[in-house]
Scaffold this motif. Structure first.
Motif, PDB file in Angstrom:
ATOM      1  N   GLY A 124       1.166  24.540 -29.786  1.00  0.00           N
ATOM      2  CA  GLY A 124       1.020  24.715 -28.346  1.00  0.00           C
ATOM      3  C   GLY A 124       2.357  24.469 -27.668  1.00  0.00           C
ATOM      4  O   GLY A 124       3.142  23.640 -28.117  1.00  0.00           O
ATOM      5  N   ARG A 125       2.607  25.250 -26.600  1.00  0.00           N
ATOM      6  CA  ARG A 125       3.886  25.101 -25.909  1.00  0.00           C
ATOM      7  C   ARG A 125       4.063  23.687 -25.359  1.00  0.00           C
ATOM      8  O   ARG A 125       5.133  23.089 -25.455  1.00  0.00           O
ATOM      9  CB  ARG A 125       3.962  26.123 -24.772  1.00  0.00           C
ATOM     10  N   ASP A 126       2.979  23.166 -24.755  1.00  0.00           N
ATOM     11  CA  ASP A 126       3.101  21.865 -24.110  1.00  0.00           C
ATOM     12  C   ASP A 126       3.409  20.759 -25.112  1.00  0.00           C
ATOM     13  O   ASP A 126       4.205  19.855 -24.839  1.00  0.00           O
ATOM     14  CB  ASP A 126       1.816  21.538 -23.340  1.00  0.00           C
ATOM     15  N   GLY A 127       2.784  20.841 -26.294  1.00  0.00           N
ATOM     16  CA  GLY A 127       3.030  19.831 -27.317  1.00  0.00           C
ATOM     17  C   GLY A 127       4.474  19.834 -27.773  1.00  0.00           C
ATOM     18  O   GLY A 127       5.112  18.777 -27.924  1.00  0.00           O
ATOM     19  N   VAL A 128       5.019  21.045 -27.979  1.00  0.00           N
ATOM     20  CA  VAL A 128       6.412  21.156 -28.408  1.00  0.00           C
ATOM     21  C   VAL A 128       7.330  20.654 -27.305  1.00  0.00           C
ATOM     22  O   VAL A 128       8.325  19.951 -27.558  1.00  0.00           O
ATOM     23  CB  VAL A 128       6.752  22.621 -28.786  1.00  0.00           C
ATOM     24  N   ALA A 129       6.998  21.002 -26.062  1.00  0.00           N
ATOM     25  CA  ALA A 129       7.818  20.561 -24.933  1.00  0.00           C
ATOM     26  C   ALA A 129       7.903  19.046 -24.887  1.00  0.00           C
ATOM     27  O   ALA A 129       8.983  18.475 -24.661  1.00  0.00           O
ATOM     28  CB  ALA A 129       7.239  21.109 -23.632  1.00  0.00           C
ATOM     29  N   GLU A 130       6.772  18.405 -25.095  1.00  0.00           N
ATOM     30  CA  GLU A 130       6.775  16.927 -25.086  1.00  0.00           C
ATOM     31  C   GLU A 130       7.681  16.387 -26.183  1.00  0.00           C
ATOM     32  O   GLU A 130       8.464  15.458 -25.967  1.00  0.00           O
ATOM     33  CB  GLU A 130       5.345  16.407 -25.271  1.00  0.00           C
ATOM     34  N   GLU A 131       7.587  16.984 -27.364  1.00  0.00           N
ATOM     35  CA  GLU A 131       8.427  16.539 -28.498  1.00  0.00           C
ATOM     36  C   GLU A 131       9.909  16.719 -28.182  1.00  0.00           C
ATOM     37  O   GLU A 131      10.743  15.851 -28.442  1.00  0.00           O
ATOM     38  CB  GLU A 131       8.105  17.362 -29.747  1.00  0.00           C
ATOM     39  N   VAL A 132      10.249  17.883 -27.621  1.00  0.00           N
ATOM     40  CA  VAL A 132      11.646  18.183 -27.310  1.00  0.00           C
ATOM     41  C   VAL A 132      12.177  17.218 -26.256  1.00  0.00           C
ATOM     42  O   VAL A 132      13.278  16.665 -26.389  1.00  0.00           O
ATOM     43  CB  VAL A 132      11.792  19.656 -26.843  1.00  0.00           C
ATOM     44  N   VAL A 133      11.399  17.023 -25.214  1.00  0.00           N
ATOM     45  CA  VAL A 133      11.829  16.109 -24.138  1.00  0.00           C
ATOM     46  C   VAL A 133      12.019  14.701 -24.703  1.00  0.00           C
ATOM     47  O   VAL A 133      13.008  14.014 -24.380  1.00  0.00           O
ATOM     48  CB  VAL A 133      10.811  16.116 -22.976  1.00  0.00           C
ATOM     49  N   ALA A 134      11.092  14.302 -25.559  1.00  0.00           N
ATOM     50  CA  ALA A 134      11.205  12.971 -26.166  1.00  0.00           C
ATOM     51  C   ALA A 134      12.484  12.868 -26.991  1.00  0.00           C
ATOM     52  O   ALA A 134      13.193  11.842 -26.961  1.00  0.00           O
ATOM     53  CB  ALA A 134       9.987  12.702 -27.039  1.00  0.00           C
ATOM     54  N   ALA A 135      12.815  13.947 -27.710  1.00  0.00           N
ATOM     55  CA  ALA A 135      14.040  13.949 -28.521  1.00  0.00           C
ATOM     56  C   ALA A 135      15.272  13.851 -27.630  1.00  0.00           C
ATOM     57  O   ALA A 135      16.237  13.139 -27.940  1.00  0.00           O
ATOM     58  CB  ALA A 135      14.095  15.226 -29.356  1.00  0.00           C
ATOM     59  N   PHE A 136      15.236  14.589 -26.495  1.00  0.00           N
ATOM     60  CA  PHE A 136      16.375  14.553 -25.563  1.00  0.00           C
ATOM     61  C   PHE A 136      16.567  13.145 -25.001  1.00  0.00           C
ATOM     62  O   PHE A 136      17.669  12.600 -24.995  1.00  0.00           O
ATOM     63  CB  PHE A 136      16.150  15.531 -24.411  1.00  0.00           C
ATOM     64  N   VAL A 137      15.475  12.584 -24.539  1.00  0.00           N
ATOM     65  CA  VAL A 137      15.542  11.261 -23.909  1.00  0.00           C
ATOM     66  C   VAL A 137      16.008  10.228 -24.940  1.00  0.00           C
ATOM     67  O   VAL A 137      16.896   9.402 -24.670  1.00  0.00           O
ATOM     68  CB  VAL A 137      14.181  10.867 -23.309  1.00  0.00           C
ATOM     69  N   GLY A 138      15.428  10.366 -26.144  1.00  0.00           N
ATOM     70  CA  GLY A 138      15.822   9.450 -27.225  1.00  0.00           C
ATOM     71  C   GLY A 138      17.281   9.607 -27.600  1.00  0.00           C
ATOM     72  O   GLY A 138      17.937   8.655 -28.034  1.00  0.00           O
ATOM     73  N   GLY A 139      17.812  10.820 -27.435  1.00  0.00           N
ATOM     74  CA  GLY A 139      19.204  11.077 -27.777  1.00  0.00           C
ATOM     75  C   GLY A 139      20.157  10.829 -26.624  1.00  0.00           C
ATOM     76  O   GLY A 139      21.340  11.174 -26.719  1.00  0.00           O
TER      77      GLY A 139
ATOM     78  N   LEU B 113      20.664  18.190 -30.500  1.00  0.00           N
ATOM     79  CA  LEU B 113      19.419  17.443 -30.743  1.00  0.00           C
ATOM     80  C   LEU B 113      18.273  18.373 -31.165  1.00  0.00           C
ATOM     81  O   LEU B 113      17.266  17.923 -31.715  1.00  0.00           O
ATOM     82  CB  LEU B 113      19.018  16.668 -29.471  1.00  0.00           C
ATOM     83  N   LEU B 114      18.444  19.676 -30.893  1.00  0.00           N
ATOM     84  CA  LEU B 114      17.372  20.636 -31.243  1.00  0.00           C
ATOM     85  C   LEU B 114      17.486  21.145 -32.686  1.00  0.00           C
ATOM     86  O   LEU B 114      16.626  21.902 -33.137  1.00  0.00           O
ATOM     87  CB  LEU B 114      17.400  21.821 -30.271  1.00  0.00           C
ATOM     88  N   LYS B 115      18.541  20.757 -33.388  1.00  0.00           N
ATOM     89  CA  LYS B 115      18.708  21.254 -34.762  1.00  0.00           C
ATOM     90  C   LYS B 115      17.513  20.928 -35.661  1.00  0.00           C
ATOM     91  O   LYS B 115      17.108  21.765 -36.474  1.00  0.00           O
ATOM     92  CB  LYS B 115      20.010  20.718 -35.362  1.00  0.00           C
ATOM     93  N   PRO B 116      16.941  19.742 -35.543  1.00  0.00           N
ATOM     94  CA  PRO B 116      15.757  19.471 -36.392  1.00  0.00           C
ATOM     95  C   PRO B 116      14.560  20.381 -36.082  1.00  0.00           C
ATOM     96  O   PRO B 116      13.624  20.469 -36.876  1.00  0.00           O
ATOM     97  CB  PRO B 116      15.418  18.012 -36.050  1.00  0.00           C
ATOM     98  N   PHE B 117      14.621  21.071 -34.930  1.00  0.00           N
ATOM     99  CA  PHE B 117      13.502  21.950 -34.542  1.00  0.00           C
ATOM    100  C   PHE B 117      13.697  23.390 -35.062  1.00  0.00           C
ATOM    101  O   PHE B 117      12.897  24.265 -34.751  1.00  0.00           O
ATOM    102  CB  PHE B 117      13.370  21.984 -33.015  1.00  0.00           C
ATOM    103  N   ALA B 118      14.773  23.631 -35.814  1.00  0.00           N
ATOM    104  CA  ALA B 118      15.060  24.984 -36.318  1.00  0.00           C
ATOM    105  C   ALA B 118      13.871  25.512 -37.115  1.00  0.00           C
ATOM    106  O   ALA B 118      13.270  24.797 -37.902  1.00  0.00           O
ATOM    107  CB  ALA B 118      16.298  24.950 -37.213  1.00  0.00           C
ATOM    108  N   GLY B 119      13.551  26.761 -36.888  1.00  0.00           N
ATOM    109  CA  GLY B 119      12.374  27.334 -37.550  1.00  0.00           C
ATOM    110  C   GLY B 119      11.119  27.234 -36.697  1.00  0.00           C
ATOM    111  O   GLY B 119      10.156  27.963 -36.909  1.00  0.00           O
TER     112      GLY B 119
END
Lengths: 312, 249
Positions: A268-283, A239-245
């Motif tokens: 910002g770290r927190d903003g990215v964390a929210e995006e990643v968590v959202a991607a995980f939950v969505g996946g 699920l993190l592949k779209p975050f490459a780069g």
């Protein structure tokens, strides 16, 4: 500044080894000099020690220009080459006596300087052993004693722990840790934990150029990371592949994924964390925990050199 | 000349702490002893009185043996001077030390030259033996040894240069032996060319045999001295430039 190297350039035929490197070392400072194999670290060290000349740029050691006044400049430095060449037929004390005299240590100081160098490098117990019979770890430390024997203001240490076993690395690292206050040290290595352990500041080079230069703590703080406890690390990584780069993801212990922001990221770290968590939950990946973490220098280093390599 | 003494002492230590100098001394003195014995036996058994003294014959007539001696002694003495340092990587230790290229070259060269001189030193015993049984002209002894010294100094300088040209000690040895052989072959042209021709003049100028015939007769020809001095200084100068140039390789 104890060492000032400006715009160092070196070419081997058509290959550009160094493309304008700047290095500065202050008295009492340990500067980590990082880079992957082939980045130009050893070439830089050999230029700084006067073994080879640069095609461009200038080196000043303790106020003496290396090109105009090489004797005075070299008298202020101790150099440990990467391969640690030694004379195997000599005993350790004989070798150090030869090197001390060659470096201009006066006879009345020679014995005490040699003893001090042997103590600092922890080779006193093999003082009368022929160098050819010593283990690699001891030979490395004899090379270090050689670099120290004339009490130089500047130490240039090229991969001082290369090829050593873990116990020997710890021993050499202990020696390095004690050098800072009395010498300026430029420590070339590709072992990042070494820099974290002993250096105040670090510069990272890749493809003959400086890609980062800052205090070790700043380098680490510049690229934060967080640990996310997940139900499936494999799915999480996919699920993190779209975050490459944007992030560097690795599997951590305890069913967690470690996500580090790439170097120089303005996010910002927190903003990215929210995006990643959202991607995980969505996946469909369960998220147990999110723990902020300061990154290891390895990741900063990888991110810096990788982003550089990806540039056209 | 900062750095000369420690390097000079180390070179001597390497010569004498390893079997090299002792093996060379054994071989050299064995050949010289046989040479001297054969010469005396030949003179003693000859029904005619020779017009040459044994020393003249030793240093001059039988000069071909000197080429054997030079081939035997000089390449092994010089082959390791720089090739070994470069092969081992220890040249980095020397180039990063506060020493001049000239000190580096001269220290190594003079250590080899001193060893060469010491190899010849025991042959003074032969002079003593002859002096006990007959007359020895001190001037002839002095000029003969001067000739041996000058020729050795020049060939050692060439060997030092050869050692700086290659990384392999074996190649340095072969290269030096080849140059010595060229001297020998060049000298042979003295007999193959007509007197009065340019080729003859050049061959005579290069011929170690011709030089040694003069030296062993008590003659110091300034042309020979200039030749050997040039053949010493030029290779050493070139070697110094090569060592300095390694920084730009």
């Amino acid at each position: 500044m104890l060492l000032t190297a400006e715009k160092l350039e070196k070419r081997y035929g058509a290959k550009v080894a160094l493309a304008g490197i700047d290095v500065q070392v202050a008295a009492g400072e340990v500067l980590g000099f990082l880079g992957p194999n082939g980045a130009g670290k050893s070439t830089t060290m050999r230029i700084l020690s006067g073994v080879i000349g640069a095609d461009g740029g200038r080196v000043v050691i303790d106020g003496h220009d290396l090109a105009d006044d090489p004797i005075a400049a070299k008298a202020a430095l101790g150099y440990l080459p990467e391969a640690v060449p030694l004379y195997p037929e000599l005993r350790v004390v004989e070798y150090l006596a030869f090197r001390a005299e060659l470096k201009g240590v006066l006879r009345k100081y020679r014995v005490s300087y040699i003893e001090e160098a042997m103590q600092k490098a922890r080779v006193t117990d093999v003082a009368y052993a022929p160098i050819g019979t010593l283990s690699k770890g001891y030979r490395q430390r004899v090379g270090l004693a050689d670099a120290l024997v004339a009490k130089p203001k500047l130490l240039l240490l090229d991969e001082p722990t290369a090829g050593l076993d873990p116990a020997q690395i710890v021993e050499v690292r202990e020696v390095l840790r004690g050098l800072g206050p009395e010498h300026g040290v430029l420590l070339s290595t590709h072992i990042l934990s070494e820099v974290e352990a002993v250096a105040d500041r670090a510069i990272v080079i890749d493809h003959g150029k400086v890609v980062a230069a800052a205090a070790v703590t700043e380098l680490r703080a510049a690229d934060p990371a967080f640990l996310i406890g997940v139900s499936s690390t494999d799915v999480a990584l996919a699920l993190l592949k779209p975050f490459a780069g944007r992030v560097v993801a690795t599997v951590a212990e305890g069913g967690a994924v470690r996500v580090a922001l790439v170097a120089g990221s303005a996010e910002g770290r927190d903003g990215v964390a929210e995006e990643v968590v959202a991607a995980f939950v969505g996946g469909g990946v369960g998220v147990r925990s999110v723990v902020p973490e300061r990154p290891r220098l390895e990741e900063v280093f990888l991110a810096l050199t990788r982003s550089r390599a990806e540039q056209p | 000349m900062r750095g000369f003494w420690p390097l000079f002492k180390r070179e001597l230590l390497v010569f004498y702490a390893t079997p090299l100098a002792w093996v060379l001394a054994f071989a050299f003195l064995t050949v010289q002893g046989l040479h001297f014995y054969a010469l005396l036996a030949s003179i003693a058994s000859s029904p005619e009185v020779s017009d040459q003294s044994p020393l003249q014959a030793f240093f001059g007539e039988t000069v071909i043996l000197y080429f054997v001696q030079f081939m035997l002694v000089i390449p092994p003495l010089t082959m390791r001077l720089f090739a070994e340092e470069r092969g081992r990587g220890t040249i980095e230790l020397l180039l990063s030390a506060p020493i001049t290229p000239l000190a580096l070259v001269l220290s190594k060269y003079l250590a080899a030259l001193l060893t060469y001189v010491l190899l010849w030193f025991p042959t003074l015993f032969y002079v003593f033996v002859i002096a006990r049984t007959g007359y020895v002209d001190p001037a002839v002894v002095a000029t003969s040894y001067l000739g041996v010294f000058l020729a050795g100094a020049a060939l050692l300088a060439v060997g030092t240069l050869c050692s700086a040209l290659v990384r392999s000690q074996f190649l340095a040895l072969i290269l030096t032996a080849f140059v010595i052989l060229l001297f020998f072959v060049g000298g042979l042209f003295t007999f193959l060319t007509k007197d009065g021709t340019v080729a003859h003049a050049v061959a005579t100028h290069l011929s170690l045999w011709t030089h040694m015939m003069d030296f062993s007769s008590g003659i110091i020809d300034s042309r020979h001295v200039v030749f050997y001095s040039s053949a010493t200084i030029v290779p050493l100068y070139v070697t110094t430039r090569i060592v300095d140039g390694w920084r730009w390789a």
